[in-house]
Design a protein around this motif. Structure first.
Motif, PDB file in Angstrom:
ATOM      1  N   UNK A 151       0.868  -1.183   0.000  1.00 26.60           N
ATOM      2  CA  UNK A 151       0.000   0.000   0.000  1.00 26.60           C
ATOM      3  C   UNK A 151       0.902   1.230   0.000  1.00 26.60           C
ATOM      4  N   UNK A 152       0.835   2.001  -1.072  1.00 29.11           N
ATOM      5  CA  UNK A 152       1.793   3.095  -1.262  1.00 29.11           C
ATOM      6  C   UNK A 152       1.200   4.492  -1.092  1.00 29.11           C
ATOM      7  N   UNK A 153      -0.127   4.604  -1.120  1.00 26.00           N
ATOM      8  CA  UNK A 153      -0.785   5.900  -0.928  1.00 26.00           C
ATOM      9  C   UNK A 153      -1.998   5.719  -0.026  1.00 26.00           C
ATOM     10  N   UNK A 154      -2.178   6.646   0.922  1.00 26.30           N
ATOM     11  CA  UNK A 154      -3.325   6.557   1.827  1.00 26.30           C
ATOM     12  C   UNK A 154      -3.906   7.946   2.065  1.00 26.30           C
ATOM     13  N   UNK A 155      -5.233   8.008   2.212  1.00 21.56           N
ATOM     14  CA  UNK A 155      -5.935   9.260   2.520  1.00 21.56           C
ATOM     15  C   UNK A 155      -6.993   8.978   3.579  1.00 21.56           C
ATOM     16  N   UNK A 156      -7.029   9.813   4.614  1.00 24.34           N
ATOM     17  CA  UNK A 156      -8.111   9.741   5.608  1.00 24.34           C
ATOM     18  C   UNK A 156      -9.144  10.798   5.232  1.00 24.34           C
ATOM     19  N   UNK A 157     -10.390  10.368   5.019  1.00 22.62           N
ATOM     20  CA  UNK A 157     -11.450  11.295   4.609  1.00 22.62           C
ATOM     21  C   UNK A 157     -11.667  12.345   5.703  1.00 22.62           C
ATOM     22  N   UNK A 158     -11.814  13.628   5.333  1.00 18.84           N
ATOM     23  CA  UNK A 158     -11.931  14.679   6.349  1.00 18.84           C
ATOM     24  C   UNK A 158     -13.242  14.702   7.121  1.00 18.84           C
ATOM     25  N   UNK A 159     -14.303  14.107   6.571  1.00 14.79           N
ATOM     26  CA  UNK A 159     -15.626  14.231   7.191  1.00 14.79           C
ATOM     27  C   UNK A 159     -16.248  12.907   7.618  1.00 14.79           C
ATOM     28  N   UNK A 160     -15.628  11.805   7.266  1.00 14.18           N
ATOM     29  CA  UNK A 160     -16.225  10.495   7.537  1.00 14.18           C
ATOM     30  C   UNK A 160     -15.160   9.533   8.051  1.00 14.18           C
ATOM     31  N   UNK A 161     -15.604   8.456   8.695  1.00 14.84           N
ATOM     32  CA  UNK A 161     -14.659   7.435   9.141  1.00 14.84           C
ATOM     33  C   UNK A 161     -14.390   6.487   7.973  1.00 14.84           C
ATOM     34  N   UNK A 162     -13.806   7.080   6.948  1.00 19.51           N
ATOM     35  CA  UNK A 162     -13.534   6.399   5.689  1.00 19.51           C
ATOM     36  C   UNK A 162     -12.098   6.666   5.287  1.00 19.51           C
ATOM     37  N   UNK A 163     -11.421   5.675   4.742  1.00 15.87           N
ATOM     38  CA  UNK A 163     -10.075   5.894   4.230  1.00 15.87           C
ATOM     39  C   UNK A 163      -9.975   5.352   2.811  1.00 15.87           C
ATOM     40  N   UNK A 164      -8.995   5.863   2.079  1.00 13.62           N
ATOM     41  CA  UNK A 164      -8.776   5.486   0.684  1.00 13.62           C
ATOM     42  C   UNK A 164      -7.322   5.066   0.539  1.00 13.62           C
ATOM     43  N   UNK A 165      -7.088   3.959  -0.135  1.00  9.29           N
ATOM     44  CA  UNK A 165      -5.730   3.442  -0.286  1.00  9.29           C
ATOM     45  C   UNK A 165      -5.460   3.082  -1.742  1.00  9.29           C
ATOM     46  N   UNK A 166      -4.188   3.132  -2.122  1.00 12.44           N
ATOM     47  CA  UNK A 166      -3.794   2.777  -3.485  1.00 12.44           C
ATOM     48  C   UNK A 166      -2.573   1.881  -3.444  1.00 12.44           C
ATOM     49  N   UNK A 167      -2.422   1.100  -4.528  1.00 11.55           N
ATOM     50  CA  UNK A 167      -1.407   0.058  -4.531  1.00 11.55           C
ATOM     51  C   UNK A 167      -0.900  -0.214  -5.945  1.00 11.55           C
ATOM     52  N   UNK A 168       0.298  -0.776  -6.066  1.00 13.64           N
ATOM     53  CA  UNK A 168       0.751  -1.262  -7.377  1.00 13.64           C
ATOM     54  C   UNK A 168      -0.080  -2.426  -7.908  1.00 13.64           C
ATOM     55  N   UNK A 169      -1.055  -2.913  -7.131  1.00 14.45           N
ATOM     56  CA  UNK A 169      -1.928  -3.985  -7.642  1.00 14.45           C
ATOM     57  C   UNK A 169      -2.984  -3.441  -8.609  1.00 14.45           C
ATOM     58  N   UNK A 170      -2.823  -2.157  -9.031  1.00 13.70           N
ATOM     59  CA  UNK A 170      -3.667  -1.475 -10.018  1.00 13.70           C
ATOM     60  C   UNK A 170      -4.977  -0.961  -9.435  1.00 13.70           C
ATOM     61  N   UNK A 171      -5.232  -1.156  -8.147  1.00 10.77           N
ATOM     62  CA  UNK A 171      -6.532  -0.776  -7.593  1.00 10.77           C
ATOM     63  C   UNK A 171      -6.428   0.330  -6.549  1.00 10.77           C
ATOM     64  N   UNK A 172      -7.571   1.003  -6.371  1.00  9.56           N
ATOM     65  CA  UNK A 172      -7.786   1.950  -5.286  1.00  9.56           C
ATOM     66  C   UNK A 172      -8.955   1.416  -4.475  1.00  9.56           C
ATOM     67  N   UNK A 173      -8.793   1.364  -3.175  1.00 12.64           N
ATOM     68  CA  UNK A 173      -9.871   0.838  -2.324  1.00 12.64           C
ATOM     69  C   UNK A 173     -10.382   1.919  -1.384  1.00 12.64           C
ATOM     70  N   UNK A 174     -11.707   1.951  -1.235  1.00 20.52           N
ATOM     71  CA  UNK A 174     -12.365   2.826  -0.268  1.00 20.52           C
ATOM     72  C   UNK A 174     -12.844   1.932   0.869  1.00 20.52           C
ATOM     73  N   UNK A 175     -12.474   2.301   2.108  1.00 29.55           N
ATOM     74  CA  UNK A 175     -12.726   1.435   3.262  1.00 29.55           C
ATOM     75  C   UNK A 175     -13.641   2.101   4.276  1.00 29.55           C
TER      76      UNK A 175
END
Length: 406
Positions: free
Chosen positions: A169-193
């Motif tokens: 997992x090479x990129x991560x973002x914590x959403x400013x308004x929700x208990x949600x995070x976003x991650x990115x990877x060399x596996x070609x995908x972006x996941x919203x958690x």
């Protein structure tokens, strides 16, 4: 013959530049506050030739995802948010935020904590970091072990371990308004958690190569991503829809991305040392910032919207004035110094560098305030807490470190 041709081309270029300068002067007077940041760049199209782009709207984009296009509603939502943010910034003016720690106190920062247990010891290395803007006790890390971890620094407890990526997992973002995070990877995908359930809510398959850059739009509804597939993409994190995908015509991998604070424009870095500014609505490259050597590793916009900091594999940080499209300062570090990430604090008063060590600079004077040498391997991420009350950094040495006043 060649001399004559070069003279003619130079004459044309000078004439175009002079005409562009006159246009810029006129537009600067007429520009509305809502589009201030964008308007300072768009006139420069006459000087810096926009690159041809290839948007895959309404068709099948690379990687098999279908780009559905940006609806009028999406465009209106972006513009509305940009207007609100610009007005808010004007209200704040040049005042220092109440509670912001002054430089002397930043100089007095000490290492308060070191946490080595957030990711697997068998696949060492923390690669990415973010802080929850609405809950400063929560930090998000991305690891070489293919997991993302949410950690509460106050209770010193792991809140969630997010498992699903098939590569690091090479990129991560914590959403400013929700208990949600976003991650990115060399596996070609972006996941919203969803953090409370530790489950993936949406998977974005916007690219057919490793995802290299990730930035959340100020609306909180869309994400910008870049990839080695030579495209940037704009996707809906609610529905998973790919709204648009554009090819960088230079034919090289994109390495990083970040939205301007107003969300009307954004920057990308490339493998061949270029920093490019794009107009999201027009999906066009409106300015280029040359000068680095080696792949661009990180870019960061100052919150005032006027400055951009960039770094590459050349051991220097370049500061750019977006109103003049000019490099006004270069911070040259020691030969061999590695820069992994740049980050302004939320007020734009301080700039942090993570790499060979962790450094903090006072903006405007660009004076070095503090160097942290506690990591035993390269630092990969750095973030300021609210009002610079604390600083966090991550490293290939597996640790998350926190710095502040005793």
């Amino acid at each position: 013959m060649n001399c004559a041709t070069n003279y003619i081309e130079l004459s044309h270029a000078l004439y175009q530049h002079d005409a562009a300068c006159r246009v810029i002067a006129r537009l600067t007077k007429e520009v509305t506050a809502a589009r201030e940041a964008l308007a300072t760049l768009k006139p420069q199209v006459a000087v810096v030739a926009p690159q041809p782009t290839h948007a895959a709207e309404g068709g099948v984009a690379a990687g098999g995802a279908t780009a559905v296009g940006m609806s009028n509603e999406v465009v209106a939502r972006r513009q509305e948010r940009a207007t609100a943010l610009t007005q808010e910034r004007k209200r704040r003016g040049r005042t220092v935020p109440e509670g912001l720690l002054p430089p002397d106190q930043i100089r007095a920062f000490l290492t308060l904590a070191s946490h080595p247990g957030l990711h697997s010891a068998s696949v060492p290395g923390i690669l990415a970091l973010d802080i929850n803007p609405s809950d400063q006790s929560r930090l998000l890390t991305g690891g070489n072990d293919r997991n993302a971890t949410v950690f509460n620094k106050d209770t010193e407890q792991v809140v969630a371990i997010l498992k699903g990526h098939t590569k690091k997992v090479t990129r991560v973002i914590y959403h400013p308004d929700e208990d949600t995070v976003i991650t990115a990877s060399p596996d070609h995908t972006i996941r919203v958690w969803n953090v409370p359930s530790s489950q993936t809510s949406v998977i974005l398959r916007s690219h057919d190569g490793p995802v290299t850059g990730l930035s959340l739009h100020p609306t909180g509804d869309y994400v910008l991503s870049t990839s080695t597939d030579q495209h940037w993409a704009f996707s809906d994190i609610r529905t998973g829809a790919l709204l648009t995908k554009v090819s960088d015509s230079s034919g090289v991998s994109l390495t990083t991305a970040q939205f301007h604070p107003d969300g009307l424009i954004f920057g990308t870095g490339t493998e061949n040392s270029q920093v490019k500014i794009w107009d999201l609505k027009e999906q066009s490259n409106v300015a280029n910032f040359p000068g680095h050597v080696g792949p661009v590793t990180s870019i960061s916009f100052s919150e005032n919207g006027y400055y951009l900091a960039t770094a590459a594999e050349d051991a220097c940080v370049k500061l750019w004035d977006l109103r003049k499209l000019k490099n006004f300062k270069t911070i040259q570090l020691e030969e061999g110094y590695v820069i992994k990430e740049l980050c302004f604090d939320q007020s734009g008063t301080y700039l942090a560098i993570a790499g060979t060590d962790v450094r903090v600079y006072l903006c405007r004077q660009w004076q070095e305030l503090k160097v942290f040498n506690d990591h035993t391997a390269s630092a990969t991420g750095v973030r300021f807490g609210k009002n610079a009350q604390y600083i966090a950094s991550t490293s290939m040495d597996r640790t998350l470190k926190l710095y502040g006043l005793e």
